[in-house]
Design a protein around this motif. Structure first.
Motif, PDB file in Angstrom:
ATOM      1  N   PHE A 398       0.930  -1.051   0.143  1.00 44.58           N
ATOM      2  CA  PHE A 398      -0.050  -0.106   0.179  1.00 44.58           C
ATOM      3  C   PHE A 398       0.845   1.458  -0.096  1.00 44.58           C
ATOM      4  CE2 PHE A 398       0.335  -1.549   4.316  1.00 44.58           C
ATOM      5  CZ  PHE A 398       0.948  -0.378   5.152  1.00 44.58           C
ATOM      6  N   GLY A 399       0.316   2.422  -0.413  1.00 47.35           N
ATOM      7  CA  GLY A 399       0.911   3.472  -0.676  1.00 47.35           C
ATOM      8  C   GLY A 399       0.248   4.610   0.155  1.00 47.35           C
ATOM      9  N   GLU A 400       1.104   5.363   0.964  1.00 48.54           N
ATOM     10  CA  GLU A 400       0.644   6.506   1.927  1.00 48.54           C
ATOM     11  C   GLU A 400       1.096   7.878   1.416  1.00 48.54           C
ATOM     12  OE1 GLU A 400      -0.357   4.137   5.873  1.00 48.54           O
ATOM     13  OE2 GLU A 400       1.537   5.295   5.765  1.00 48.54           O
ATOM     14  N   ILE A 401       0.545   9.027   1.530  1.00 48.52           N
ATOM     15  CA  ILE A 401       0.985  10.407   1.131  1.00 48.52           C
ATOM     16  C   ILE A 401       1.331  10.789   2.710  1.00 48.52           C
ATOM     17  CG2 ILE A 401       0.582  12.727   0.662  1.00 48.52           C
ATOM     18  CD1 ILE A 401      -1.471  11.386  -1.556  1.00 48.52           C
ATOM     19  N   ILE A 402       2.612  11.043   2.835  1.00 51.57           N
ATOM     20  CA  ILE A 402       2.888  11.750   4.165  1.00 51.57           C
ATOM     21  C   ILE A 402       3.041  13.219   4.332  1.00 51.57           C
ATOM     22  CG2 ILE A 402       4.078   9.559   4.760  1.00 51.57           C
ATOM     23  CD1 ILE A 402       6.832  10.646   4.448  1.00 51.57           C
ATOM     24  N   TRP A 403       3.105  13.956   3.269  1.00 43.71           N
ATOM     25  CA  TRP A 403       3.320  15.517   3.104  1.00 43.71           C
ATOM     26  C   TRP A 403       2.646  15.850   1.657  1.00 43.71           C
ATOM     27  CZ3 TRP A 403       5.830  18.593  -0.485  1.00 43.71           C
ATOM     28  CH2 TRP A 403       5.935  19.684  -0.039  1.00 43.71           C
ATOM     29  N   ALA A 404       2.092  16.888   1.537  1.00 44.86           N
ATOM     30  CA  ALA A 404       1.319  17.527   0.443  1.00 44.86           C
ATOM     31  C   ALA A 404       1.952  18.999   0.132  1.00 44.86           C
ATOM     32  CB  ALA A 404       0.195  17.307   0.236  1.00 44.86           C
ATOM     33  N   PHE A 418      -3.755   0.102  -2.728  1.00 49.24           N
ATOM     34  CA  PHE A 418      -3.654  -1.363  -1.493  1.00 49.24           C
ATOM     35  C   PHE A 418      -4.029  -2.354  -2.241  1.00 49.24           C
ATOM     36  CE2 PHE A 418      -5.771  -4.196   1.410  1.00 49.24           C
ATOM     37  CZ  PHE A 418      -4.708  -3.990   2.212  1.00 49.24           C
ATOM     38  N   ALA A 419      -3.229  -3.555  -2.191  1.00 50.52           N
ATOM     39  CA  ALA A 419      -3.600  -4.670  -2.645  1.00 50.52           C
ATOM     40  C   ALA A 419      -2.905  -5.697  -1.629  1.00 50.52           C
ATOM     41  CB  ALA A 419      -2.202  -4.700  -3.906  1.00 50.52           C
ATOM     42  N   SER A 456      -5.304  -9.280  -5.082  1.00 50.20           N
ATOM     43  CA  SER A 456      -6.596  -8.184  -5.133  1.00 50.20           C
ATOM     44  C   SER A 456      -5.994  -6.930  -4.912  1.00 50.20           C
ATOM     45  CB  SER A 456      -7.782  -8.741  -4.163  1.00 50.20           C
ATOM     46  OG  SER A 456      -7.080  -8.696  -2.958  1.00 50.20           O
ATOM     47  N   GLY A 457      -6.805  -5.869  -5.417  1.00 55.26           N
ATOM     48  CA  GLY A 457      -6.688  -4.592  -5.205  1.00 55.26           C
ATOM     49  C   GLY A 457      -5.933  -3.928  -6.360  1.00 55.26           C
ATOM     50  N   MET A 458      -5.139  -2.769  -6.029  1.00 49.06           N
ATOM     51  CA  MET A 458      -4.170  -2.081  -6.914  1.00 49.06           C
ATOM     52  C   MET A 458      -2.658  -2.287  -7.141  1.00 49.06           C
ATOM     53  SD  MET A 458      -6.051   1.681  -6.956  1.00 49.06           S
ATOM     54  CE  MET A 458      -7.650   1.923  -7.366  1.00 49.06           C
ATOM     55  N   ALA A 459      -2.239  -2.342  -8.023  1.00 44.94           N
ATOM     56  CA  ALA A 459      -0.855  -2.297  -8.304  1.00 44.94           C
ATOM     57  C   ALA A 459      -0.334  -0.748  -7.866  1.00 44.94           C
ATOM     58  CB  ALA A 459      -0.182  -2.459  -9.458  1.00 44.94           C
ATOM     59  N   ASP A 461       1.055   1.701  -9.514  1.00 48.07           N
ATOM     60  CA  ASP A 461       0.582   2.500 -10.670  1.00 48.07           C
ATOM     61  C   ASP A 461      -1.034   2.799 -10.575  1.00 48.07           C
ATOM     62  OD1 ASP A 461      -0.179   0.041 -11.836  1.00 48.07           O
ATOM     63  OD2 ASP A 461       0.961   0.534 -13.650  1.00 48.07           O
ATOM     64  N   ARG A 462      -1.523   2.263  -9.562  1.00 47.17           N
ATOM     65  CA  ARG A 462      -3.055   2.337  -9.378  1.00 47.17           C
ATOM     66  C   ARG A 462      -4.065   1.660 -10.524  1.00 47.17           C
ATOM     67  NH1 ARG A 462      -5.940   6.328  -8.676  1.00 47.17           N
ATOM     68  NH2 ARG A 462      -6.894   5.808  -6.818  1.00 47.17           N
ATOM     69  N   THR A 463      -3.367   0.778 -11.104  1.00 49.57           N
ATOM     70  CA  THR A 463      -4.051   0.162 -12.102  1.00 49.57           C
ATOM     71  C   THR A 463      -4.729  -1.128 -11.454  1.00 49.57           C
ATOM     72  OG1 THR A 463      -2.174  -1.074 -12.915  1.00 49.57           O
ATOM     73  CG2 THR A 463      -2.923   0.724 -14.133  1.00 49.57           C
ATOM     74  N   PRO A 464      -5.645  -1.716 -11.572  1.00 52.99           N
ATOM     75  CA  PRO A 464      -6.215  -3.103 -11.136  1.00 52.99           C
ATOM     76  C   PRO A 464      -5.214  -4.191 -11.106  1.00 52.99           C
ATOM     77  CG  PRO A 464      -7.975  -2.238 -12.385  1.00 52.99           C
ATOM     78  CD  PRO A 464      -6.579  -1.470 -12.856  1.00 52.99           C
ATOM     79  N   PHE A 465      -4.827  -4.869 -10.098  1.00 57.10           N
ATOM     80  CA  PHE A 465      -3.816  -5.936 -10.001  1.00 57.10           C
ATOM     81  C   PHE A 465      -4.577  -7.126  -9.382  1.00 57.10           C
ATOM     82  CE2 PHE A 465      -0.061  -8.123  -8.246  1.00 57.10           C
ATOM     83  CZ  PHE A 465       0.289  -8.531  -9.470  1.00 57.10           C
ATOM     84  N   GLU A 466      -5.459  -7.922 -10.583  1.00 51.51           N
ATOM     85  CA  GLU A 466      -5.975  -9.253 -10.046  1.00 51.51           C
ATOM     86  C   GLU A 466      -5.405 -10.448 -10.546  1.00 51.51           C
ATOM     87  OE1 GLU A 466      -8.574  -9.100  -7.939  1.00 51.51           O
ATOM     88  OE2 GLU A 466      -8.879  -6.764  -7.785  1.00 51.51           O
ATOM     89  N   VAL A 467      -4.673 -11.436  -9.817  1.00 52.84           N
ATOM     90  CA  VAL A 467      -4.084 -12.612 -10.299  1.00 52.84           C
ATOM     91  C   VAL A 467      -4.636 -13.692  -9.391  1.00 52.84           C
ATOM     92  CG1 VAL A 467      -1.994 -13.739 -10.513  1.00 52.84           C
ATOM     93  CG2 VAL A 467      -1.957 -11.280 -10.861  1.00 52.84           C
TER      94      VAL A 467
END
Length: 724
Positions: A398-404, A418-419, A456-459, A461-467
């Motif tokens: 999973f990926g998190e944004i810690i500062w913007a 999240f995957a 399940s979830g996203m890779a 790059d935020r594309t669906p990643f289902e294997v």
């Protein structure tokens, strides 16, 4: 200089090959209970499997804090690389040109390779060489092993054996690039002749050769053992933390000639494209803890049982600064856009804003469970081992944004992708050696593997990643060994291996297929006390081989793709010659041809035909001259030559890593005072004495854009170990 050492290599190998009458070596080997822990994944000296054994003593001569691949770089067919350029941090190993992701690694018979990427991340085994009793490198398919299949080699590691006597040591080393390593080791020795507790603590820091490619590595190893005449129980825990500043982008072809140490990771720019600085925390931060329990029971001289259990907990992230200008105009990436993050555009001072600078962390949180068991039966001419392994991997990505840059509407625990992944790997094997008579022995080995892999979830790059894939593999192996006499041995073998794609393979090509390898080996061994010579020929034929394309993904992992049929054919020569009680020579050389057959593949409308397989040099050799002028002092001059390598599989001669030749000097001196210390070991190494500017790795992004991984020019490490 290169020609001198190539000549010495061939000279040593020639002398070894033509030797006749030299004193026979006593090869008697009493198997200890510790060694039984790795019986299921190792082979003996006259097995028809191509292999090299490395002892604790051999490792200690060069063990000054560099990663294990660097310490193994002088073995046959081995090429190593280091992102930071100095052998500490992220390092890699290729054997016979095959990527590290196709090398099976076990620790006490427990699979170490990451279940998803299939790679072995040596950076997570900080200073692990200080806790290795011995290891075996099998080239080619090798014998059946636990975990993912071996497509180039397997590295089977045995950790510290039980010590009968109490001991302790303090070791420190220092060197170029502000490198500093400290470790302490201890052993209680056998208490009441039954129980031993031992351990190690280590810390390594280095700035690296590449700019900001620093490493901060901390690790531990703790072992409790119970031992009697027929039983060995070991509880082992080891692990550590690595914080390394990212250096996986390399140096591009337009910059390499003017600045070999530049690092673009963490680049910050203004709106005009001027570099304003670098992000301080552009790091890979990962923790990994391993817990192993081994029970070995010897019921009698014929029958023994070994059971191994393992739990590994890994968690960590890599943090990076996403600079809006840099990502859109240098990386040509949309990662800085709100749409990529699943956020709505905002208005700032009346103007629509659709992208921004921000800092993120890409997390991996995983659990890995392993259960192994093997039964060994020996009677008269038969040596039979049967066993199985079950592995379960569960991981969250999973990926998190810690500062913007802007106050965007992001929840505190917002995850922009999240995957989840789950992989099970169950295997069973039976292998046997049967001694037909004094000269002939037969080897047979068959393994069955069943793999289930679901995501399940996203890779990232935020594309669906289902294997959702399942594989069933049968891997047979047969061989014959002929002992012509006490000095001469011939062998031949055939082995098949099947291997599933990795997570990265699925991300880069959902239709990726498993690969298959048929490996034929033919060899000769000559072994005496003062002279050893091995010659091995191999032919490795691939179906749907997954080869490196030359590109890397957004986390620095190499991208692979199926390349249809191909082969690797070569000859490996090894020689060891004792000239006197002071001088010895070692040499090895690999000459090979590595080709993609590319049937039906075209480039610009023209059929490709045969092309070179990427990262597969046709010549690799190493030569060492060892000189011991006085007792307990050894001086070694070590040469390594690696031929040119292409970085893609389409025969593009411009996409290459030039051949390189390096020369190292190693010194080891041991004092044995009569009071306080049992010994004082002083060792050091000067790497790349001639200051050669060379690149050990690189990638091809297409369109003439290449990046390289420069390695350090002349550098040194010195160390002192005090043993009590």
């Amino acid at each position: 200089m290169k020609n001198i050492f190539l000549f010495l290599t061939l000279l040593v190998l020639s002398v070894c090959a033509n030797a006749q009458k030299i004193q026979q070596q006593d090869s008697t080997n009493i198997e200890t209970l510790d060694e039984v822990l790795v019986n299921a994944v190792r082979v003996n000296a006259d097995s028809p499997i191509t292999h090299s054994n490395v002892t604790k003593e051999q490792l200690s001569k060069r063990n000054l804090g560099q990663d294990l691949p660097v310490l193994l770089s002088y073995l046959p067919s081995v090429v190593t690389t280091s992102d930071a350029g100095a052998g500490i941090g992220y390092t890699g190993i290729r054997v016979r040109g095959v990527s590290g992701g196709s090398t099976n690694v076990t620790i006490n018979g427990i699979p170490y390779n990451d279940a998803e990427s299939l790679g072995a991340f040596w950076v997570n085994l900080q200073d692990f060489s200080s806790s290795i009793e011995n290891l075996q490198v099998q080239r080619g398919v090798g014998t059946s092993t636990n975990g993912s299949g071996a497509f180039g080699a397997s590295i089977n590691i045995l950790t510290d054996a039980v010590n009968n006597d109490a001991s302790a040591s303090i070791s420190t080393s220092f060197g170029s690039f502000n490198t500093l390593r400290n470790n302490v080791k201890f052993s209680t020795g056998l208490l009441n002749d039954k129980v031993e507790i031992s351990g190690r603590l280590s810390k390594i820091k280095s700035d690296g050769f590449i700019d900001r490619a620093s490493s901060d590595l901390k690790s531990y190893f703790l072992q409790a053992s119970y031992k009697d005449s027929n039983r060995l129980i070991k509880a082992i825990t080891f692990g550590g933390t690595e914080v390394t500043y990212q250096a996986w982008y390399g140096v591009d072809v337009f910059t390499i000639d003017t600045d070999r140490t530049i690092n673009i990771a963490g680049t910050q720019m203004d709106d005009a494209g001027n570099v304003t600085g670098y992000y301080d925390n552009q790091v890979d931060d990962y923790k990994q803890d391993h817990y192993q329990l081994h029970w070995n029971e010897r019921f009698n001289n014929r029958l023994s049982l070994n059971v191994g259990l393992n739990y590994t907990y890994g968690r960590g992230f890599y943090e990076e600064y996403v600079d809006d200008y840099f990502y859109q105009n240098v990386f040509f990436s949309d990662d800085s856009k709100f749409s990529f993050l699943g956020l709505n555009p905002i208005t700032v001072d009346g103007n629509a804003v659709e992208s921004m600078d921000y800092a993120r962390r890409k997390w991996l949180d995983n659990d890995y469970y392993v259960a192994n068991a093997s039964l060994n039966y020996k009677y008269n001419k038969l040596d039979l081992i049967a066993g199985g392994s079950f592995n379960l991997y569960e991981g969250d990505h999973f990926g998190e944004i810690i500062w913007a840059q802007y106050a965007v509407d992001i929840n505190k625990d917002h995850r922009y992708y999240f995957a989840q992944s789950r992989k099970t790997d169950a295997s069973g094997f039976a292998k046997a050696t049967y001694q037909l008579n004094d000269k002939f022995s037969l080897y047979g080995d068959v393994q069955y593997r069943h793999i289930d892999y679901k995501t399940s979830g996203m890779a990232s790059d935020r594309t669906p990643f289902e294997v959702d894939k399942s594989y069933n593999f049968i891997n047979p192996k047969v061989g014959i060994s002929v002992n012509l006499n006490n000095q001469n041995n011939l062998y031949a073998s055939y082995a098949r291996a099947n291997r599933e794609p990795s997570r990265n393979d699925f991300e880069n090509g959902p239709d990726v297929k498993p690969e298959q390898l048929n490996d034929f080996e033919l060899g000769y061994r000559y072994n005496t006390k003062n002279l050893k010579f091995n010659a091995n020929g191999y032919f490795m034929y691939y179906n749907d081989q997954l080869v490196l394309t030359g590109a890397i993904d957004d986390v620095g992992a190499p991208i692979r793709a199926n390349a249809g049929e191909g082969y690797r054919a070569g000859i490996e020569l090894e020689g060891y010659l004792v000239l006197s009680d002071k001088v010895s020579l070692q040499a090895n050389a690999t000459l090979s041809k590595n080709r993609n057959l590319n049937k039906g593949q075209f480039l610009n409308g023209e059929a490709l035909g045969e092309t070179e397989i990427a990262y597969s040099p046709s010549v690799v050799n190493s030569t060492a001259i060892n000189y011991a002028p006085v007792k307990n002092l050894q001086l070694s001059l070590i040469n390594k030559y690696v031929g040119k390598q292409l970085m893609n599989n389409i025969g593009d001669k411009d996409s290459k890593i030039d051949a390189y030749n390096t020369l190292d000097f190693n010194v080891n001196y041991e004092l044995k005072p009569k009071v306080i210390f049992k010994s004082i070991l002083i060792n050091g190494i000067i790497n790349n004495i001639a200051g050669v500017e060379y690149n050990s790795n690189g990638f091809d992004y297409g369109g003439g854009y290449y990046v390289y991984y420069p390695q350090a020019t002349t550098n040194f490490l010195m160390g002192v170990t005090l043993k009590f």
